[in-house]
Design an enzyme around this catalytic site. Sequence first.
Site, PDB file in Angstrom:
ATOM      1  N   SER A  68       0.819  -1.211   0.000  1.00 14.62           N
ATOM      2  CA  SER A  68       0.000   0.000   0.000  1.00 14.62           C
ATOM      3  C   SER A  68       0.856   1.265   0.000  1.00 14.62           C
ATOM      4  CB  SER A  68      -0.906   0.023   1.233  1.00 14.62           C
ATOM      5  OG  SER A  68      -1.701  -1.131   1.272  1.00 14.62           O
TER       6      SER A  68
HETATM    7  N1  SAH Z   1      -0.510  -4.623   3.917  1.00 11.98           N
HETATM    8  C1  SAH Z   1       0.080  -5.187   2.743  1.00 11.98           C
HETATM    9  C2  SAH Z   1      -0.918  -5.085   1.614  1.00 11.98           C
HETATM   10  C3  SAH Z   1      -0.932  -6.267   0.787  1.00 11.98           C
HETATM   11  S1  SAH Z   1      -2.211  -6.279  -0.460  1.00 11.98           S
HETATM   12  C4  SAH Z   1       1.351  -4.467   2.386  1.00 11.98           C
HETATM   13  O1  SAH Z   1       1.464  -3.275   2.717  1.00 11.98           O
HETATM   14  O2  SAH Z   1       2.230  -5.065   1.757  1.00 11.98           O
HETATM   15  C5  SAH Z   1      -3.425  -7.279   0.303  1.00 11.98           C
HETATM   16  C6  SAH Z   1      -3.012  -8.668   0.664  1.00 11.98           C
HETATM   17  O3  SAH Z   1      -4.179  -9.353   1.131  1.00 11.98           O
HETATM   18  C7  SAH Z   1      -2.503  -9.520  -0.508  1.00 11.98           C
HETATM   19  O4  SAH Z   1      -1.219  -9.981  -0.204  1.00 11.98           O
HETATM   20  C8  SAH Z   1      -3.529 -10.640  -0.632  1.00 11.98           C
HETATM   21  O5  SAH Z   1      -2.958 -11.871  -1.035  1.00 11.98           O
HETATM   22  C9  SAH Z   1      -4.073 -10.706   0.773  1.00 11.98           C
HETATM   23  N2  SAH Z   1      -5.377 -11.344   0.911  1.00 11.98           N
HETATM   24  C10 SAH Z   1      -6.471 -11.236   0.108  1.00 11.98           C
HETATM   25  N3  SAH Z   1      -7.487 -11.979   0.594  1.00 11.98           N
HETATM   26  C11 SAH Z   1      -7.021 -12.575   1.728  1.00 11.98           C
HETATM   27  C12 SAH Z   1      -7.590 -13.470   2.684  1.00 11.98           C
HETATM   28  N4  SAH Z   1      -8.840 -13.914   2.595  1.00 11.98           N
HETATM   29  N5  SAH Z   1      -6.827 -13.881   3.722  1.00 11.98           N
HETATM   30  C13 SAH Z   1      -5.538 -13.457   3.854  1.00 11.98           C
HETATM   31  N6  SAH Z   1      -4.951 -12.606   2.973  1.00 11.98           N
HETATM   32  C14 SAH Z   1      -5.673 -12.178   1.933  1.00 11.98           C
END
Ligand code: SAH
Length: 220
Positions: A68
């Site tokens: 993000s």
């Molecule tokens: N906070 C992270 C954002 C990652 S994007 C950062 O700053 O790097 C969102 C993430 O949520 C992705 O890696 C995706 O694989 C994960 N995600 C989506 N659905 C999910 C679920 N049901 N359970 C766990 N992770 C999930």
Amino acid sequence: MTDKEQKDKFTLERQAMVRAQLKKRDITAPAVLEAMADVPREKFVLDEHLDMAYYDGPLSIGYGQTISQPYIVALMTQELKIDKNCDVLEIGTGSGYQTTIIAKLAKEVFTIERIEPLSLKAQRTLEELNIKNVKFHIGDGTCGWHEDKKFDRIIITAAASQMPTPLLEQLKIGGIAVVPLGVEYIQELVTIEKTAGGLKTKPVCGCRFVKLIGKFGYPE
Ligand code: SAH
């Protein structure tokens, strides 16, 4: 460039990010600003994006997912009002950047990621940074933490059409959740406070996240 020159360059970029992207907007909580000034974001981006580590937007981390925007990480953290007594559940470990920022402020962080290689890479990064108060789990975060546990704070870093019920159940009374709600391109970041009398939902701002995929989220 030597390693030292490289490190100094990132430190300057990080200070500039805190000034221009956070303080000039509405990030005022000293502990949040301190954590954002402390955590080396360059450790969480892909090598090919090193020169954009402090860019004012999200970046790809592979597998169709993103780290993000720094401002959104700071804003979500600020909205959570975390202190050292808080156990925080995070859904969507991704790169582990948001996890690390929260770990600096909270007692303990419990983080779930559905894509195994992303979780494993994040685990290595946090180990390298000597962050010890984080427990990782690989699986569907919409079903909640796999052990019987309640949390003071919950953060979801992917967009859902509604707050998954198992997560609401694992939020303590008096607890706060921050979650982007909405469809693919139109989402609103909201805070949900769980009180004895029910849920209090407050809009924060418009936002755009990748989808929360799972049993209580979007289908694959
Ligand atoms: N906070 C992270 C954002 C990652 S994007 C950062 O700053 O790097 C969102 C993430 O949520 C992705 O890696 C995706 O694989 C994960 N995600 C989506 N659905 C999910 C679920 N049901 N359970 C766990 N992770 C999930």
